[in-house]
Design a protein around this motif. Structure first.
Motif, mmCIF file in Angstrom:
data_model
loop_
_atom_site.group_PDB
_atom_site.id
_atom_site.type_symbol
_atom_site.label_atom_id
_atom_site.label_comp_id
_atom_site.label_asym_id
_atom_site.label_seq_id
_atom_site.Cartn_x
_atom_site.Cartn_y
_atom_site.Cartn_z
ATOM 1 N N GLU A 145 11.820 -1.999 -1.074
ATOM 2 C CA GLU A 145 12.863 -0.974 -1.155
ATOM 3 C C GLU A 145 12.304 0.417 -0.885
ATOM 4 N N ASP A 146 11.084 0.682 -1.353
ATOM 5 C CA ASP A 146 10.468 1.988 -1.110
ATOM 6 C C ASP A 146 10.119 2.171 0.362
ATOM 7 N N VAL A 147 9.585 1.125 0.972
ATOM 8 C CA VAL A 147 9.228 1.206 2.390
ATOM 9 C C VAL A 147 10.493 1.354 3.237
ATOM 10 N N ALA A 148 11.546 0.642 2.883
ATOM 11 C CA ALA A 148 12.814 0.766 3.608
ATOM 12 C C ALA A 148 13.333 2.199 3.536
ATOM 13 N N ALA A 149 13.280 2.794 2.352
ATOM 14 C CA ALA A 149 13.711 4.190 2.200
ATOM 15 C C ALA A 149 12.832 5.116 3.046
ATOM 16 N N THR A 150 11.549 4.819 3.121
ATOM 17 C CA THR A 150 10.629 5.622 3.924
ATOM 18 C C THR A 150 10.963 5.519 5.410
ATOM 19 N N ILE A 151 11.299 4.325 5.869
ATOM 20 C CA ILE A 151 11.658 4.140 7.279
ATOM 21 C C ILE A 151 12.917 4.947 7.604
ATOM 22 N N VAL A 152 13.937 4.831 6.773
ATOM 23 C CA VAL A 152 15.179 5.571 7.015
ATOM 24 C C VAL A 152 14.912 7.076 6.957
ATOM 25 N N ALA A 153 14.129 7.517 5.988
ATOM 26 C CA ALA A 153 13.808 8.948 5.876
ATOM 27 C C ALA A 153 13.013 9.437 7.082
ATOM 28 N N THR A 154 12.119 8.615 7.589
ATOM 29 C CA THR A 154 11.331 8.993 8.772
ATOM 30 C C THR A 154 12.237 9.148 9.989
ATOM 31 N N VAL A 155 13.151 8.209 10.176
ATOM 32 C CA VAL A 155 14.065 8.294 11.316
ATOM 33 C C VAL A 155 14.960 9.526 11.182
ATOM 34 N N GLN A 156 15.602 9.682 10.040
ATOM 35 C CA GLN A 156 16.519 10.816 9.866
ATOM 36 C C GLN A 156 15.770 12.148 9.909
ATOM 37 N N GLY A 157 14.614 12.221 9.263
ATOM 38 C CA GLY A 157 13.803 13.438 9.313
ATOM 39 C C GLY A 157 13.278 13.710 10.707
ATOM 40 N N GLY A 158 12.953 12.646 11.426
ATOM 41 C CA GLY A 158 12.491 12.795 12.806
ATOM 42 C C GLY A 158 13.552 13.426 13.691
ATOM 43 N N TYR A 159 14.809 13.027 13.467
ATOM 44 C CA TYR A 159 15.907 13.648 14.213
ATOM 45 C C TYR A 159 15.964 15.145 13.925
ATOM 46 N N VAL A 160 15.858 15.514 12.668
ATOM 47 C CA VAL A 160 15.936 16.923 12.281
ATOM 48 C C VAL A 160 14.791 17.719 12.916
ATOM 49 N N LEU A 161 13.572 17.200 12.814
ATOM 50 C CA LEU A 161 12.418 17.906 13.383
ATOM 51 C C LEU A 161 12.523 18.019 14.904
ATOM 52 N N ALA A 162 12.993 16.970 15.540
ATOM 53 C CA ALA A 162 13.138 17.002 17.001
ATOM 54 C C ALA A 162 14.182 18.030 17.414
ATOM 55 N N ARG A 163 15.308 18.033 16.719
ATOM 56 C CA ARG A 163 16.365 19.000 17.052
ATOM 57 C C ARG A 163 15.882 20.435 16.819
ATOM 58 N N ALA A 164 15.129 20.644 15.747
ATOM 59 C CA ALA A 164 14.636 21.991 15.447
ATOM 60 C C ALA A 164 13.683 22.493 16.524
ATOM 61 N N SER A 165 12.852 21.604 17.047
ATOM 62 C CA SER A 165 11.869 22.009 18.049
ATOM 63 C C SER A 165 12.378 21.883 19.478
ATOM 64 N N GLY A 166 13.486 21.171 19.649
ATOM 65 C CA GLY A 166 13.996 20.942 20.989
ATOM 66 C C GLY A 166 13.168 19.939 21.776
#
Length: 189
Positions: A145-166
């Motif tokens: 469950e912790d690893v699953a949450a980490t995967i989802v957080a990585t994907v969603q956070g990755g979107y945010v970081l990518a959008r911020a940097s373009g």
């Protein structure tokens, strides 16, 4: 394509692009090529149409993930396929972006399909991690469950970081970093 489907599809796109607050009935009608009467004939109003569009987007996202998760390969390979699949990173996640919309979050009804989809994603990923543990593929130190949450957080956070940097670089780095941490190795724990 039927008028209701055109309205739903237009709403899906506008919600992804502008969010709920930025999506007006007029914009939906223009994008769908439908008149006001058609919209209100098929839907009670913007909240009803938005809920239908959010449900469809959530269903499509689950189906895409399901195909990858149920595909061939080890647990690690299926997670890798999910993380590295082609996606429009700079647009962000069509479901995850809705969590930033105050009107969606304030509405239990609009928020429910978003929450259900993220919960389903975490649950299915936890099952895959457990499969990997059962097969001796992952170290016993992993809590599914912790690893699953980490995967989802990585994907969603990755979107945010990518959008911020373009740039997609931040998303790609997060996905590759997570895969390096999950890479099968010593299973003695």
């Amino acid at each position: 394509m039927s008028t209701p489907d055109r309205l739903i599809e237009a709403t899906q796109e506008l919600l992804w692009e502008r969010g709920y607050v930025g999506t007006s009935p007029k914009a939906i009608q223009q994008q769908a090529g439908a008149g006001q009467g058609s919209m209100y004939h098929h839907f009670a109003g913007k909240p009803d149409l938005a809920l239908t569009a959010i449900r469809r987007t959530a269903s499509q996202m689950r189906e895409t993930a399901r195909q990858l998760f149920d595909g061939p390969g080890t647990a690690y390979e299926r997670i890798s396929t999910y993380l590295l699949r082609e996606r429009d990173v700079l647009r962000g996640c069509p479901v995850g972006r809705l969590t930033m919309d105050p009107e969606v979050i304030a509405s239990d009804e609009l928020r429910a399909p978003v929450d259900e989809t993220i919960g389903w994603l975490r649950g299915r990923l936890a099952e895959i991690i457990q499969e990997g543990l059962d097969q001796g593929e992952f170290t016993r130190l992993l809590v599914p469950e912790d690893v699953a949450a980490t995967i989802v957080a990585t994907v969603q956070g990755g979107y945010v970081l990518a959008r911020a940097s373009g740039s997609t670089d931040a998303f790609d780095a997060g996905a590759h970093g997570l895969l390096a941490l999950l890479a099968p190795g010593d299973t003695a724990a």
